[in-house]
Write a protein that holds these residues in place. Structure first.
Motif, PDB file in Angstrom:
ATOM      1  N   PHE A 110      -3.371   2.353  -3.083  1.00  0.00           N
ATOM      2  CA  PHE A 110      -2.894   3.697  -2.762  1.00  0.00           C
ATOM      3  C   PHE A 110      -3.808   4.360  -1.740  1.00  0.00           C
ATOM      4  O   PHE A 110      -5.028   4.138  -1.732  1.00  0.00           O
ATOM      5  N   SER A 111      -3.222   5.200  -0.903  1.00  0.00           N
ATOM      6  CA  SER A 111      -4.004   6.063  -0.015  1.00  0.00           C
ATOM      7  C   SER A 111      -3.402   7.457  -0.041  1.00  0.00           C
ATOM      8  O   SER A 111      -2.226   7.631  -0.362  1.00  0.00           O
ATOM      9  N   VAL A 112      -4.206   8.446   0.282  1.00  0.00           N
ATOM     10  CA  VAL A 112      -3.781   9.849   0.259  1.00  0.00           C
ATOM     11  C   VAL A 112      -3.521  10.313   1.685  1.00  0.00           C
ATOM     12  O   VAL A 112      -4.390  10.195   2.554  1.00  0.00           O
ATOM     13  N   VAL A 113      -2.313  10.855   1.904  1.00  0.00           N
ATOM     14  CA  VAL A 113      -2.003  11.383   3.235  1.00  0.00           C
ATOM     15  C   VAL A 113      -1.880  12.902   3.239  1.00  0.00           C
ATOM     16  O   VAL A 113      -1.963  13.531   4.292  1.00  0.00           O
ATOM     17  N   GLY A 114      -1.678  13.520   2.057  1.00  0.00           N
ATOM     18  CA  GLY A 114      -1.536  14.971   2.013  1.00  0.00           C
ATOM     19  C   GLY A 114      -2.006  15.539   0.694  1.00  0.00           C
ATOM     20  O   GLY A 114      -1.842  14.910  -0.365  1.00  0.00           O
ATOM     21  N   LEU A 115      -2.603  16.719   0.744  1.00  0.00           N
ATOM     22  CA  LEU A 115      -3.056  17.433  -0.457  1.00  0.00           C
ATOM     23  C   LEU A 115      -2.691  18.905  -0.314  1.00  0.00           C
ATOM     24  O   LEU A 115      -2.749  19.459   0.783  1.00  0.00           O
ATOM     25  N   THR A 116      -2.340  19.541  -1.431  1.00  0.00           N
ATOM     26  CA  THR A 116      -2.138  20.987  -1.424  1.00  0.00           C
ATOM     27  C   THR A 116      -2.835  21.615  -2.622  1.00  0.00           C
ATOM     28  O   THR A 116      -3.000  20.978  -3.663  1.00  0.00           O
ATOM     29  N   MET A 156       0.856  -1.185   0.000  1.00  0.00           N
ATOM     30  CA  MET A 156       0.000   0.000   0.000  1.00  0.00           C
ATOM     31  C   MET A 156       0.894   1.236   0.000  1.00  0.00           C
ATOM     32  O   MET A 156       1.721   1.412   0.887  1.00  0.00           O
ATOM     33  N   LYS A 157       0.749   2.079  -1.005  1.00  0.00           N
ATOM     34  CA  LYS A 157       1.607   3.255  -1.133  1.00  0.00           C
ATOM     35  C   LYS A 157       0.850   4.499  -0.658  1.00  0.00           C
ATOM     36  O   LYS A 157      -0.246   4.803  -1.145  1.00  0.00           O
ATOM     37  N   LYS A 158       1.444   5.226   0.263  1.00  0.00           N
ATOM     38  CA  LYS A 158       0.848   6.448   0.788  1.00  0.00           C
ATOM     39  C   LYS A 158       1.374   7.637  -0.019  1.00  0.00           C
ATOM     40  O   LYS A 158       2.581   7.788  -0.191  1.00  0.00           O
ATOM     41  N   VAL A 159       0.454   8.485  -0.484  1.00  0.00           N
ATOM     42  CA  VAL A 159       0.783   9.508  -1.481  1.00  0.00           C
ATOM     43  C   VAL A 159       0.354  10.888  -1.001  1.00  0.00           C
ATOM     44  O   VAL A 159      -0.730  11.063  -0.440  1.00  0.00           O
ATOM     45  N   THR A 160       1.220  11.869  -1.251  1.00  0.00           N
ATOM     46  CA  THR A 160       0.867  13.285  -1.127  1.00  0.00           C
ATOM     47  C   THR A 160       0.833  13.887  -2.521  1.00  0.00           C
ATOM     48  O   THR A 160       1.707  13.607  -3.349  1.00  0.00           O
ATOM     49  N   ILE A 161      -0.157  14.723  -2.784  1.00  0.00           N
ATOM     50  CA  ILE A 161      -0.286  15.353  -4.099  1.00  0.00           C
ATOM     51  C   ILE A 161      -0.159  16.858  -3.946  1.00  0.00           C
ATOM     52  O   ILE A 161      -0.975  17.496  -3.271  1.00  0.00           O
ATOM     53  N   LEU A 162       0.867  17.408  -4.548  1.00  0.00           N
ATOM     54  CA  LEU A 162       1.052  18.858  -4.590  1.00  0.00           C
ATOM     55  C   LEU A 162       0.325  19.394  -5.817  1.00  0.00           C
ATOM     56  O   LEU A 162       0.663  19.058  -6.945  1.00  0.00           O
ATOM     57  N   GLY A 163      -0.681  20.241  -5.591  1.00  0.00           N
ATOM     58  CA  GLY A 163      -1.490  20.730  -6.709  1.00  0.00           C
ATOM     59  C   GLY A 163      -2.628  19.776  -7.009  1.00  0.00           C
ATOM     60  O   GLY A 163      -2.879  19.437  -8.171  1.00  0.00           O
TER      61      GLY A 163
END
Length: 396
Positions: free
Chosen positions: A35-41, A8-15
């Motif tokens: 996949f899971s989301v840990v951060g968003l900007t 399971m890959k934890k992902v942050t997405i900038l933009g």
């Protein structure tokens, strides 16, 4: 050897509210077991970011605009309960989100020069990078590569062209490569003359024939500057000099790029034009994800055509090669001048043909310096932006 199983890959997405960010979330949303989301900007798109927070439940979010961050923070505190993320603000907040401990990987898709610092922050924090922000390497390629090597992280290209080259080169010796060929759709003005371009409108420039992208990159595609920036990015990603990087106009956008080897054989990567493909490849690497794209029916497409780029009518591509060969701060100046001018064009303050004319003017007046530090890079960036504003004032 490749790992035997995908974790399971934890992902942050900038933009996350831009076109790449939205596509990345579609891939993640369809593969929540991987996949899971840990951060968003985001910058200012508060309403869309709220919907993303509800759907993906990140632990950390940041908005570059402090006023929007304040409004989002109030919404989070009054609307969400146990799943409420921490809300940060400003460029510092974006960088903090990029370097958060929990993420395995950061998708860098902030448009323009503002993507450089958070991408570097993520690299220094040991995060693998899915790079969609080409300006990061255009401005500071040597610094970024040095930091990535020091941190032991991978930079996986998300631009469809560079992702195609990456796939074609995988497992092959670089000294056996004769050249790489980046393909370009040609944009909405393929076949136009300089005279015909004099009166095109913003609406005309935003009608890309194949891709759905943000307004800045769509205009860059129309001027061929997008392909020029990709030439510089390819130099940093793959190590080939400018004489080994060629561009071909391919209106169908089915072949995303090609590699020619010293024996004369070529490899190409093909798919329908949809950014979910290269995004999924970068997210899952070294694995692949099922069912990301529609199947590519070559029989239905029929013919694939290729044309040499017209760098007389569309000189931005030529200027990018010039900037790459000049080195130092010249690519920084090229990028900054272009960002300023595209912004002015989108506001209908200048004409389409003013973009390459003024870029050339600015580059001719820049004394190239070393680009060994961020201070030198941002000095050149600011100089170019001020030079553009001064030039516009004189013309107006």
């Amino acid at each position: 050897m490749k790992p035997s199983r995908q974790i399971m890959k934890k992902v942050t997405i900038l933009g996350s509210t831009g076109s790449i960010g939205r596509s990345a979330l579609k891939v993640i949303g369809a593969n929540r077991d991987k996949f899971s989301v840990v951060g968003l900007t985001a910058n200012t798109a508060t309403d869309l970011l709220k919907r993303q927070i509800i759907d993906f439940k990140p632990k950390l979010v940041a908005m570059a605009d402090s006023g929007c961050a304040k409004n989002l923070r109030e919404w989070v505190s009054t609307t969400l309960n146990g799943t409420a993320p921490e809300v940060l603000s400003g460029s510092e907040g974006v960088c903090e989100t990029a370097s958060s401990d929990e993420a395995h990987m950061v998708i860098s898709s902030i448009v323009g020069a503002s993507g450089l610092k958070p991408t570097l922050a993520a690299i220094k924090a040991g995060k693998d990078i899915g790079l969609a922000n080409k300006e990061t390497l255009v401005m500071a390629g040597d610094i970024v590569k040095k930091e990535a090597l020091k941190a032991g992280v991978k930079i996986l290209p998300v631009d469809s062209e560079h992702n195609a080259i990456f796939q074609c080169l995988e497992g092959r010796a670089l000294n056996e490569v004769y050249r790489i060929i980046l393909t370009a759709s040609g944009g909405p003005f393929l076949g136009f003359t300089w005279e015909q371009l004099k009166n095109v409108t913003v609406k005309d420039a935003l009608k890309h024939p194949n891709w759905s992208m943000g307004s800045k990159i769509t205009v860059d595609s129309a001027t061929l500057m997008n392909k020029g920036l990709e030439v510089i990015e390819a130099y940093h990603l793959f190590g080939f000099t400018s004489d080994k990087i060629e561009v071909l106009i391919h209106p169908q956008s089915i072949i995303h790029s090609m590699v020619e080897f010293i024996d004369g054989e070529m490899l190409a990567q093909l798919s329908v034009p949809d950014m979910k493909g290269p995004i999924a490849h970068a997210l899952a690497f070294p694995f692949r994800v099922k069912g990301v794209l529609k199947r590519c029916s070559l029989a239905d497409i029929g013919a694939l055509t290729f044309i040499k780029p017209d760098t007389t009518t569309f000189p931005c591509l030529r200027y990018a090669y010039d900037a790459l060969d000049a080195g130092g701060t010249m690519p920084v100046v090229l990028n900054a001048a272009n960002e300023e001018l595209v912004g002015l064009f989108l506001k209908e303050y200048i004409k389409f043909n003013d973009i390459p004319v003024i870029i050339d003017y600015i580059m001719q007046r820049h004394n190239t310096m070393k680009a060994d530090s961020l201070e030198e890079i941002f000095f050149a960036d600011n100089w170019a932006r001020e030079a553009v504003r001064d030039r516009i004032k004189k013309v107006k």
